[in-house]
Design a protein around this motif. Structure first.
Motif, PDB file in Angstrom:
ATOM      1  N   GLN D 101      69.570  49.701  23.210  1.00 48.54           N
ATOM      2  CA  GLN D 101      68.735  48.703  22.543  1.00 48.54           C
ATOM      3  C   GLN D 101      68.848  48.815  21.029  1.00 48.54           C
ATOM      4  OE1 GLN D 101      65.182  49.915  24.606  1.00 48.54           O
ATOM      5  NE2 GLN D 101      65.259  48.179  26.004  1.00 48.54           N
ATOM      6  N   ALA D 102      68.781  50.057  20.510  1.00 51.82           N
ATOM      7  CA  ALA D 102      68.832  50.227  19.056  1.00 51.82           C
ATOM      8  C   ALA D 102      70.166  49.746  18.497  1.00 51.82           C
ATOM      9  CB  ALA D 102      68.597  51.693  18.702  1.00 51.82           C
ATOM     10  N   LEU D 103      71.245  50.122  19.190  1.00 51.98           N
ATOM     11  CA  LEU D 103      72.572  49.782  18.673  1.00 51.98           C
ATOM     12  C   LEU D 103      72.861  48.292  18.752  1.00 51.98           C
ATOM     13  CD1 LEU D 103      74.704  52.699  20.121  1.00 51.98           C
ATOM     14  CD2 LEU D 103      74.186  52.277  17.716  1.00 51.98           C
ATOM     15  N   SER D 104      72.328  47.625  19.794  1.00 53.14           N
ATOM     16  CA  SER D 104      72.660  46.211  19.918  1.00 53.14           C
ATOM     17  C   SER D 104      71.714  45.341  19.095  1.00 53.14           C
ATOM     18  CB  SER D 104      72.617  45.784  21.390  1.00 53.14           C
ATOM     19  OG  SER D 104      71.319  45.914  21.917  1.00 53.14           O
ATOM     20  N   LEU D 105      70.462  45.771  18.941  1.00 51.58           N
ATOM     21  CA  LEU D 105      69.503  44.912  18.247  1.00 51.58           C
ATOM     22  C   LEU D 105      69.538  45.103  16.737  1.00 51.58           C
ATOM     23  CD1 LEU D 105      66.488  45.313  20.673  1.00 51.58           C
ATOM     24  CD2 LEU D 105      68.029  43.367  20.477  1.00 51.58           C
ATOM     25  N   ALA D 106      69.760  46.352  16.310  1.00 51.94           N
ATOM     26  CA  ALA D 106      69.729  46.620  14.869  1.00 51.94           C
ATOM     27  C   ALA D 106      70.904  47.515  14.519  1.00 51.94           C
ATOM     28  CB  ALA D 106      68.397  47.284  14.507  1.00 51.94           C
ATOM     29  N   PRO D 107      72.121  46.990  14.660  1.00 57.02           N
ATOM     30  CA  PRO D 107      73.308  47.853  14.595  1.00 57.02           C
ATOM     31  C   PRO D 107      73.447  48.633  13.290  1.00 57.02           C
ATOM     32  CG  PRO D 107      73.916  45.513  14.784  1.00 57.02           C
ATOM     33  CD  PRO D 107      72.456  45.591  14.952  1.00 57.02           C
ATOM     34  N   ASP D 108      73.037  48.056  12.180  1.00 60.47           N
ATOM     35  CA  ASP D 108      73.302  48.746  10.922  1.00 60.47           C
ATOM     36  C   ASP D 108      72.041  49.316  10.299  1.00 60.47           C
ATOM     37  OD1 ASP D 108      75.969  47.943  11.192  1.00 60.47           O
ATOM     38  OD2 ASP D 108      75.413  45.962  10.428  1.00 60.47           O
ATOM     39  N   ASN D 109      70.983  49.374  11.082  1.00 56.80           N
ATOM     40  CA  ASN D 109      69.708  49.798  10.530  1.00 56.80           C
ATOM     41  C   ASN D 109      69.638  51.326  10.487  1.00 56.80           C
ATOM     42  OD1 ASN D 109      66.802  50.571  10.739  1.00 56.80           O
ATOM     43  ND2 ASN D 109      66.580  48.355  10.470  1.00 56.80           N
ATOM     44  N   ALA D 110      69.155  51.863   9.375  1.00 52.40           N
ATOM     45  CA  ALA D 110      69.069  53.320   9.240  1.00 52.40           C
ATOM     46  C   ALA D 110      68.055  53.898  10.226  1.00 52.40           C
ATOM     47  CB  ALA D 110      68.678  53.695   7.807  1.00 52.40           C
ATOM     48  N   ASP D 111      66.968  53.175  10.459  1.00 57.14           N
ATOM     49  CA  ASP D 111      65.969  53.670  11.407  1.00 57.14           C
ATOM     50  C   ASP D 111      66.515  53.694  12.832  1.00 57.14           C
ATOM     51  OD1 ASP D 111      64.004  54.397   9.692  1.00 57.14           O
ATOM     52  OD2 ASP D 111      62.869  52.529   9.825  1.00 57.14           O
ATOM     53  N   ALA D 112      67.398  52.758  13.152  1.00 59.86           N
ATOM     54  CA  ALA D 112      67.991  52.747  14.492  1.00 59.86           C
ATOM     55  C   ALA D 112      68.791  54.025  14.706  1.00 59.86           C
ATOM     56  CB  ALA D 112      68.889  51.519  14.664  1.00 59.86           C
ATOM     57  N   ALA D 177      63.337  44.191  11.592  1.00 57.99           N
ATOM     58  CA  ALA D 177      64.573  44.538  12.302  1.00 57.99           C
ATOM     59  C   ALA D 177      64.450  44.279  13.799  1.00 57.99           C
ATOM     60  CB  ALA D 177      64.930  46.004  12.049  1.00 57.99           C
ATOM     61  N   LEU D 178      63.223  44.273  14.279  1.00 59.40           N
ATOM     62  CA  LEU D 178      62.978  43.984  15.692  1.00 59.40           C
ATOM     63  C   LEU D 178      61.954  42.864  15.793  1.00 59.40           C
ATOM     64  CD1 LEU D 178      62.419  47.581  17.169  1.00 59.40           C
ATOM     65  CD2 LEU D 178      64.495  46.209  17.349  1.00 59.40           C
ATOM     66  N   SER D 179      62.119  42.005  16.780  1.00 60.10           N
ATOM     67  CA  SER D 179      61.068  41.034  17.059  1.00 60.10           C
ATOM     68  C   SER D 179      59.975  41.733  17.864  1.00 60.10           C
ATOM     69  CB  SER D 179      61.632  39.867  17.864  1.00 60.10           C
ATOM     70  OG  SER D 179      61.867  40.288  19.192  1.00 60.10           O
ATOM     71  N   ASP D 180      58.889  41.034  18.064  1.00 61.29           N
ATOM     72  CA  ASP D 180      57.776  41.594  18.822  1.00 61.29           C
ATOM     73  C   ASP D 180      58.219  41.987  20.223  1.00 61.29           C
ATOM     74  OD1 ASP D 180      55.305  42.065  17.709  1.00 61.29           O
ATOM     75  OD2 ASP D 180      54.312  40.615  19.018  1.00 61.29           O
ATOM     76  N   MET D 181      58.955  41.105  20.841  1.00 62.68           N
ATOM     77  CA  MET D 181      59.406  41.355  22.206  1.00 62.68           C
ATOM     78  C   MET D 181      60.383  42.520  22.254  1.00 62.68           C
ATOM     79  SD  MET D 181      59.275  40.583  25.266  1.00 62.68           S
ATOM     80  CE  MET D 181      58.428  39.019  25.425  1.00 62.68           C
ATOM     81  N   GLN D 182      61.216  42.614  21.249  1.00 60.51           N
ATOM     82  CA  GLN D 182      62.191  43.701  21.209  1.00 60.51           C
ATOM     83  C   GLN D 182      61.495  45.031  20.978  1.00 60.51           C
ATOM     84  OE1 GLN D 182      64.712  42.011  18.208  1.00 60.51           O
ATOM     85  NE2 GLN D 182      65.870  40.802  19.694  1.00 60.51           N
ATOM     86  N   TRP D 183      60.472  44.999  20.115  1.00 61.83           N
ATOM     87  CA  TRP D 183      59.664  46.214  19.950  1.00 61.83           C
ATOM     88  C   TRP D 183      59.102  46.635  21.300  1.00 61.83           C
ATOM     89  CZ3 TRP D 183      54.556  46.633  21.326  1.00 61.83           C
ATOM     90  CH2 TRP D 183      53.992  47.886  21.061  1.00 61.83           C
ATOM     91  N   HIS D 184      58.611  45.647  22.056  1.00 61.57           N
ATOM     92  CA  HIS D 184      58.022  45.930  23.356  1.00 61.57           C
ATOM     93  C   HIS D 184      59.035  46.578  24.297  1.00 61.57           C
ATOM     94  CE1 HIS D 184      55.483  45.540  26.843  1.00 61.57           C
ATOM     95  NE2 HIS D 184      56.329  44.758  27.445  1.00 61.57           N
ATOM     96  N   ALA D 185      60.259  46.072  24.255  1.00 65.68           N
ATOM     97  CA  ALA D 185      61.296  46.622  25.135  1.00 65.68           C
ATOM     98  C   ALA D 185      61.555  48.084  24.804  1.00 65.68           C
ATOM     99  CB  ALA D 185      62.582  45.798  24.999  1.00 65.68           C
ATOM    100  N   LEU D 186      61.552  48.433  23.533  1.00 67.73           N
ATOM    101  CA  LEU D 186      61.730  49.838  23.164  1.00 67.73           C
ATOM    102  C   LEU D 186      60.491  50.656  23.523  1.00 67.73           C
ATOM    103  CD1 LEU D 186      63.901  48.429  21.017  1.00 67.73           C
ATOM    104  CD2 LEU D 186      63.883  50.781  20.153  1.00 67.73           C
ATOM    105  N   ASP D 187      59.330  50.046  23.294  1.00 69.61           N
ATOM    106  CA  ASP D 187      58.092  50.770  23.548  1.00 69.61           C
ATOM    107  C   ASP D 187      57.949  51.160  25.019  1.00 69.61           C
ATOM    108  OD1 ASP D 187      55.474  51.604  22.292  1.00 69.61           O
ATOM    109  OD2 ASP D 187      54.740  50.386  23.972  1.00 69.61           O
ATOM    110  N   ARG D 188      58.401  50.263  25.908  1.00 70.95           N
ATOM    111  CA  ARG D 188      58.371  50.600  27.335  1.00 70.95           C
ATOM    112  C   ARG D 188      59.211  51.826  27.614  1.00 70.95           C
ATOM    113  NH1 ARG D 188      57.644  46.533  31.458  1.00 70.95           N
ATOM    114  NH2 ARG D 188      59.390  47.553  32.483  1.00 70.95           N
ATOM    115  N   ASN D 189      60.339  51.942  26.961  1.00 75.93           N
ATOM    116  CA  ASN D 189      61.172  53.119  27.178  1.00 75.93           C
ATOM    117  C   ASN D 189      60.545  54.366  26.564  1.00 75.93           C
ATOM    118  OD1 ASN D 189      63.271  52.220  28.849  1.00 75.93           O
ATOM    119  ND2 ASN D 189      64.263  51.174  27.134  1.00 75.93           N
TER     120      ASN D 189
END
Lengths: 305, 305, 305, 305, 305
Positions: D101-112, D177-189
């Motif tokens: 998820q991190a690599l595909s959603l925010a490929p160049d983000n330092a936090d990812a 860097a993430l939408s609300d839904m994308q945050w949710h997808a990470l949060d579930r993990n």
């Protein structure tokens, strides 16, 4: 459910458990009389047919299938009982979650209140469907007109109430009382109610395959009735007592399996569905700051239904 | 499924269960004749070969592997049966949830109605795939033209219908009948239908490993055929009765395992898929306020299919 | 997987199952020769050492640990086999769901098509990783250039393909082919693919603890080799036949456990991964209205791989 | 974990498994000397106390509780072992999903990138907590300053790292860097990581109830020590060999249960947590197109830790 | 929970486990005196009633039902214990997830802080409900005025606190501290708390069916009391020692089952709920960078409550 807390081993030894003994009494008596007869003819038989006497080791050969049948029946029946209990536990869990969501998201909404009433009605309707009795009084008390007639006349009553709960939440969504996401949160819990309903229907409609009952009954019964003949060669006049006791443990194991297999009935070991329904309503009402309108089901002797 | 509620132990003792006995009869007869022969030659054998006689304890050594095989086969077969039943229970649960969502979110939408029809068609198509028969009549009745031909010709029919249900919900989303979140709620339930389908296919396509069948059959058969030789030394002319009874419990346990292992057939203990399909459609139709077009499958003697 | 449907007990009695017998033959022969020797020296031994003879009851003491070891090994091995089968069932289920979502949400999108190809590639790559062979031909056929080289060179190939599927869906989201929620619906299914992958890797990399194998092998082998000495005192020259048969059931039970324990190999009872991969691709292609490019794996004699 | 692939039954018969034998040696020696003593005094005892001799059948009465205790301990211990392995399998699965998820959603983000490092750090910290050792070197390598000191000093290190991963994803959400839904997808993990952590802590902190250990140890030990007295009456000077072998299978079964019960240690049959941690980092790094900085743990003799 | 790490088999042989022995002492003494009596009258009885003596094989017939009852009771009780432990493990997991979400999404929000306090209060209230004692001190410390009175007076205290947690999150949503999706993420975890609560209530309110207790107690007790009569014929004056030891293993197995069945009490083998509550608060406080206000429960001798 039997609500008794006798814990002394001595009392348990002599307690009367009314749901098991009457059902195995005929066979126990048969074992008793065969034991008497076997002890009486034993001397004559051994002198005439010394090489044709059942002895205890012959029974250990039957023991393998007996153990498999009894152990299997026992664990499967208990699993059915416990799965049924889990489903009713889920019902409480999900109803509380729905009430929490409704009360926090739309505290003063009339449909939110109807939703909570509907959750209670769902529990009573499910109990009625599983027990084959009638929840009309509760439904009249809890359901509004828009669904009452349909629910009273329907064949799958809890499914109809559940469909109506879906309409309530969709209406709350359309009225703006719930956001899309909030509707989704409630809808997931309605899916869970659907799982409870379907799970209970599955247990109620699919007994353990009939052939097992036939085989188990034959093995246990024939084994018990042959027992005196096998024991008498080595323990003589002790046979009536010992044979009846051994047969008692086998037959009781068969009968308790039969009772637990159908956990939704009103026999001694069945689930106290009335008390569970009342507990669900009591918990939801307390969350609303109210009391339950209906009286709690009373314990009848040692039983709670 | 056998729908019989004989509960008296006496009746169960003499009930005829047609699906088991015929399949084990040859071996039972063999055991019977070997018993007769063993009882006849016993005196001569014991006088000639006194130190080479099978006795009962020798059988307890075989008992360990026999118990493991029979117990294992029995519980694995029952688990397959019960998992299959759970999957069909899920089918009812999920179909009801989909119908609830469609009816509450898009009450007057034509695609919502098609969705419910499609859920019913999915159940009939799954039954047909599992039983290797044909659901064309139901599909013609329930599916619109846009999918009918593909579904009739396809190899994985239920999978095609499911893919089409996905297109329906996507279309409802594009038409604005469903919000994004509501589409998601339906899509999750379509995922659950996919799980039901894949689960049933798994059970149908993967039997218990063949080697188990070979080993179990050999152990049970050899054990049963040796039984008379072992029993005769101590129980003489009682051997034919006792040996046949013991062999009966073992062989019946093997055969019932074989039947439950494939729960989607049309044998005595298999799941009543036709009745389950009809129940699913009946419940969905009631939610729509309608009756089922198709007649309920009738009980045939003591069997329900 | 052995695909044979012999159902007659008589045939099963004499069927040759090639994967078990050769592996236990040495020990069976040893049991046979020890039996012969024991029967030959028996008379002399009993006259010299009458009070030091193994008898059958001594074996029942070993029976407890033997039963625990064999029963445990057997059920754990089968559970591993069945869990592996469930994971591959999940793979089919999730791939179908992904294809349904891609085809319904973005019917004409090139990335949607790549996604379905990628799902198939994931299955072939997983098979190759588990079997330690090579899926290059399939990967070349199914993957586009952007991932192909990385996937061919990678160590965890299926994980790399899965990561690329994540990039595909994120790209579809950025391109507007999927809404946020729809991306989420696909992403959940990618999580499920990750579970399938990790589950298969777990089974493949963690055998049953080595100490169990040592203990089980010792108990079964020593027990089998002592068996003739125990049986010979009471059954004399019947020992070779009976001892070999009993040893056969124990040793076969051990060996079948060993085979099922590693369900991803190419032995007789292993999962037909090639056929499962082909079935997955066939089902996805049918949903796309296409045929599979690759030929179906053929049955080799009675085996399907 | 023992990584050995000896498959020949003959080798398994004589392999040295160092973690079991030393722990049961004292009792085995005791059984051996009691056997010698029993065989020596046997003649005298039987002539003096002919009616007070232990015989084999007396042991079958102890066999029921022995079988229940050993079977129970064995299966519960293995279940703990296997659940622990599943939790670490989940850790790999969820970490891969987070990385995907991190690599595909925010490929160049330092936090990812920090997120992926943090996932690896979580695994090392969990290993250290479970084994009671120290992951400081890995944490220094993987964590940025903002969390490092807190993580090094904390009591529940993995829980602190997990909380920080939550802050990372919330920051990515706030940064856009993430939408609300994308945050949710990470949060579930992240919730799933919490489940892995809590599950491992549960297994590590709650051993099998102490009373079981006491009872099992007493039953097995007393049974083993009495064994020679029971066997000697029928098998004489064969007693030392047979009694030691039977006692060996029981005592080894007890000891292997003890080892598997705590699967996070560094004994022979424990999980190779170091290798698992390295495998997790290797897989995530490959997804990033990088190599692991830390060297892989080496096999030490036949063990992998 | 007993926190003792004696690992030597020799110590375990003589350790005093106070919760089991006192409860079975009366029956053990009875067995002892019957053994003495049986050994004393044995000579006379055998000469008078040579053909009516209990012998060991007669007990193997009782062994089947005894093994089924004891094995069943044992595994069901342990499953209840372990499920209870899992539920409390979930409580820690979910509370940590809620704290992670609150701290990362609304770091400086007063309601977020109240939420974490409320999660701790939920744990203490659940402990109090399950143990039938009182968590008022903790509730006063942790809950704000808006809920305190209701929680102190309520019947289903944890359910009320949970409902209030729902109101908190809904308020945070309305105040804009949480987005819709973020509210949903917290709400899912509140559903999980509801599952923990309902699961614990289910275990606490539904004991193993009463009939099992009656049957198990009768079988074990009668079996134990008959034991001396069966053993005395073959082992004479060894009977008191052996009979008491065998009876000890059976009776202890029954009693430990009884203790584990109700895992929420304060007996030796029950769950250390106080320590678990403190651990939950300690972990959440550490995430907040604080210390726990309440002192950790101390170990009392070898027990932790």
């Amino acid at each position: 459910m039997i609500v008794r807390s006798t814990s002394s081993w001595l009392r348990l030894l002599f307690v009367w458990h009314g749901s098991v003994l009457p059902r195995i009494m005929p066979r126990l008596l048969l074992v008793f009389f065969i034991s008497i007869a076997a002890a009486a003819v034993r001397g004559w038989w051994l002198s005439e047919h010394a090489d044709s006497a059942l002895s205890i080791p012959a029974f250990t050969l039957m023991g393998v299938s007996l153990a498999i049948f009894l152990g299997f029946r026992n664990s499967v029946s208990y699993e059915r009982f416990w799965e049924a209990r889990k489903l009713w536990g889920s019902l409480l869990i999900v109803n509380r979650s729905l009430a929490r969501q409704a009360l926090s998201l739309a505290p003063d909404n009339a449909d939110a209140r109807r939703l909570i009433d509907g959750c209670c009605a769902f529990a009573y309707a499910l109990k009625a469907q599983l027990r084959g009795d009638d929840a009309d009084a509760h439904l009249r008390r809890l359901l509004p007109e828009e669904i009452l007639d349909k629910a009273l006349a329907g064949r799958f009553k809890p499914a109809l109430i559940l469909a109506w709960l879906g309409q309530l939440t969709a209406r709350m969504r359309r009225d703006g009382a719930l956001s899309d996401m909030q509707w989704h949160a409630l809808d997931r819990n309605l899916n869970s109610l659907s799982e409870v309903l379907g799970g209970c229907e599955r247990i109620a409609s699919t007994p353990i395959p009939f052939t097992y009952r036939v085989l188990l009954n034959r093995t246990v019964t024939v084994y018990s009735l042959l027992l005196p003949a096998g024991l008498v060669t080595s323990i003589g006049w002790l046979t009536p007592a010992i044979a009846v006791f051994i047969a008692y443990t086998y037959l009781a194991l068969e009968v308790i399996g039969e009772e637990l297999e159908e956990p939704f009935g009103k026999e001694g070991n069945d689930l106290p569905l009335s008390a569970l329904c009342h507990g669900i309503e009591a918990s939801l009402r307390e969350m609303q700051g109210e009391d339950v309108a209906a009286p709690a089901p009373e314990q009848q002797g040692i039983y709670l239904y």
